[in-house]
Design an enzyme around this catalytic site. Structure first.
Site, PDB file in Angstrom:
ATOM      1  CG  PHE A  86      -0.313   0.366   2.496  1.00  0.00           C
ATOM      2  CD1 PHE A  86      -0.429   1.597   3.283  1.00  0.00           C
ATOM      3  CD2 PHE A  86       0.470  -0.656   3.207  1.00  0.00           C
ATOM      4  CE1 PHE A  86       0.080   1.969   4.340  1.00  0.00           C
ATOM      5  CE2 PHE A  86       1.069  -0.177   4.611  1.00  0.00           C
ATOM      6  CZ  PHE A  86       0.747   0.990   4.881  1.00  0.00           C
ATOM      7  CE  LYS A  87       3.406   1.329   4.768  1.00  0.00           C
ATOM      8  NZ  LYS A  87       5.049   0.915   5.527  1.00  0.00           N
TER       9      LYS A  87
END
Length: 484
Positions: free
Chosen positions: A107-108
């Site tokens: 998700f980063k």
């Protein structure tokens, strides 16, 4: 939009300066002084790049809307394979917001593919010509995403610090094999909190600042302590709600609960910001692994970081000092003095206790749950056997908390990483034989489930390792100086 420091109410900067600087000089985190309201009707029907640009524009008011639209279109387009903000139905009323379809499979990517562009534009608009040294403490995913996002970016260098033995082997190789001439990666003896503390000390070290200034270098951060890391994450809460509404899964204005596997508290805090902007969010469920420092805090009002630290199969959650909680405390208390007191107590005594009214305010928006390693493994297997849904250990922690906390509202679990980042742990949870080699485990997981490993992960086997140095936490400042 103006930003202030959680520890100094007199501080006022615009978004560009907050993103360039990363951390305030007083050690505080930059926070917006207010919450803009989003027009849900205007967001309906937008694809992910367009919606993200609209949400970002409400906070990054010193950036031109055309710049934000162009960058969002480029970042969230082909590199996400058409799956930016992808929502999967796991079972009726339970959904997975799959945030791992980006280039580094975590998700980063939503923030760290965009933040370097925000940083570069901020430097241009302010006429800043110095080299920016981005320091990153990581428990696995942030490091690779920052390295990939900043690779060979003019005027920017990156130094990443990760705990020895505190990541999966695939996560380590993602960082250690990263190409790019402006990058450095160091293993740090200790855990993530040791690495994060060392990076924070570097930001407030006047001798290091002077030495860097002599080389024409200033520090910034790509951790979620940087507002440019947190702001892009707000958008996917809006997008998930909008997609469910478009599919007829929600009544008009119906609230949605979100369950978030949580380490440094940035991802779930983005959901709280979305709620303050008018998104119909019910409860934000903070899911912790065996370390459960946040679960205990939300239940008791006592933050206690002086506890046994556990290394688990969900390493991005192996954190005892959740930095972004400071932002929430500032918003709810409205007092930089109170925040300074709590953070001083955390540094000196390892913890603090918030007053009763503050605890009630926290519990009005947040619930909490946890899963130890065996519980997470059982949940991972349950989801696969009951729903044929494959997830990673972090997401399994959140599914367990979501199952226990599920009410009448639809529940969205944030799925934060590809299961193929942790193939040995996933195979073990599924009750399958586990090869010693991660790439053999990746192949076995493909064979057993029929799912395909992302090419960017499978291809790590053939890439040469570039970074092998291990340092002590106290050497982070020196390593930062050497890296530029």
């Amino acid at each position: 939009m103006e930003y202030t420091s959680t520890r100094n109410a007199a501080c006022r900067v615009d978004a560009s300066r907050a993103i360039i600087q990363g951390l305030s000089e007083d050690g505080g985190l930059f926070v917006p002084v207010g919450f803009p309201r989003a027009d849900l009707g205007a967001l309906a029907g937008l694809d992910y790049p367009a919606l993200a640009a609209e949400i970002l524009g409400l906070y990054l008011t010193d950036y031109s809307p055309s710049f934000l639209r162009a960058q969002a279109r480029e970042v969230y387009g082909s590199t996400f394979g058409g799956k930016a903000g992808w929502v999967s139905e796991v079972e009726p009323g339970l959904y997975s917001l799959e945030l791992w379809h980006g280039p580094t499979c975590a998700f980063k990517d939503y923030a760290l593919q965009l933040m370097p562009r925000l940083l570069a534009q901020a430097k241009r608009s302010l006429g800043r010509t110095e080299t920016t040294l981005v320091l990153v403490a990581t428990s696995g995913d942030t490091g690779k995403a920052a390295l990939a996002g900043c690779r060979d970016l003019a005027g920017v260098r990156v130094a990443v610090f990760y705990p020895t033995g505190g990541t999966s082997e695939i996560q380590r190789l993602q960082m250690a094999t990263q190409e790019g001439q402006n990058l450095a990666v160091y293993a740090v003896e200790g855990n993530f909190d040791d690495a994060q503390a060392g990076v924070k000390r570097a930001f407030t070290d006047p001798a290091l600042a002077a030495a860097l200034a002599g080389r024409g270098v200033r520090l910034s951060s790509a951790n979620s302590i940087n507002w440019g890391r947190l702001a892009p994450q707000i958008a996917y809460y809006f997008f998930a709600w909008a997609r469910l509404a478009e599919k007829g899964r929600l009544a008009p204005g119906q609230r949605v609960d979100f369950c978030v596997p949580t380490g440094n508290f940035g991802d779930i805090l983005a959901g709280w910001y979305a709620k303050q902007m008018g998104l119909p969010v019910g409860r934000l469920i903070c899911a912790s692994n065996k370390n459960r420092v946040l679960t205990d805090f939300f239940e008791t009002g006592r933050y206690d970081a002086r506890r046994t630290f556990y290394k688990t199969e969900s390493p991005s959650m192996d954190i005892l000092v959740s930095s972004n909680l400071e932002r929430l405390l500032w918003h709810l208390s409205g007092s930089d003095e109170a925040v300074r007191g709590w953070m001083d107590a955390l540094g000196k005594n390892g913890g603090y206790t918030v007053p009763g009214p503050m605890r009630k305010a926290l519990q009005a928006d947040f619930a909490a749950g946890s899963a130890d390693s065996s519980e997470a493994a059982a949940e991972l297997r349950r989801r696969y056997e009951q729903n044929h849904y494959l997830c990673d250990p972090h997401t399994a922690v959140a599914f367990k908390a979501a199952r226990e906390q599920k009410g009448s509202a639809p529940m969205v679990v944030l799925s934060t990483a590809s299961p193929f980042k942790f193939p040995r742990a996933v195979l073990a949870a599924l009750g399958q034989p586990v090869p010693e080699d991660d790439f053999a485990a990746m192949a076995a997981l493909e064979e057993y489930t029929g799912a395909r490993a992302p090419a960017s992960l499978a291809g790590l086997k053939e890439k040469p390792v570039r970074f092998t140095e291990t340092i002590l936490p106290g050497a982070i400042g020196g390593a930062a100086l050497r890296s530029c």
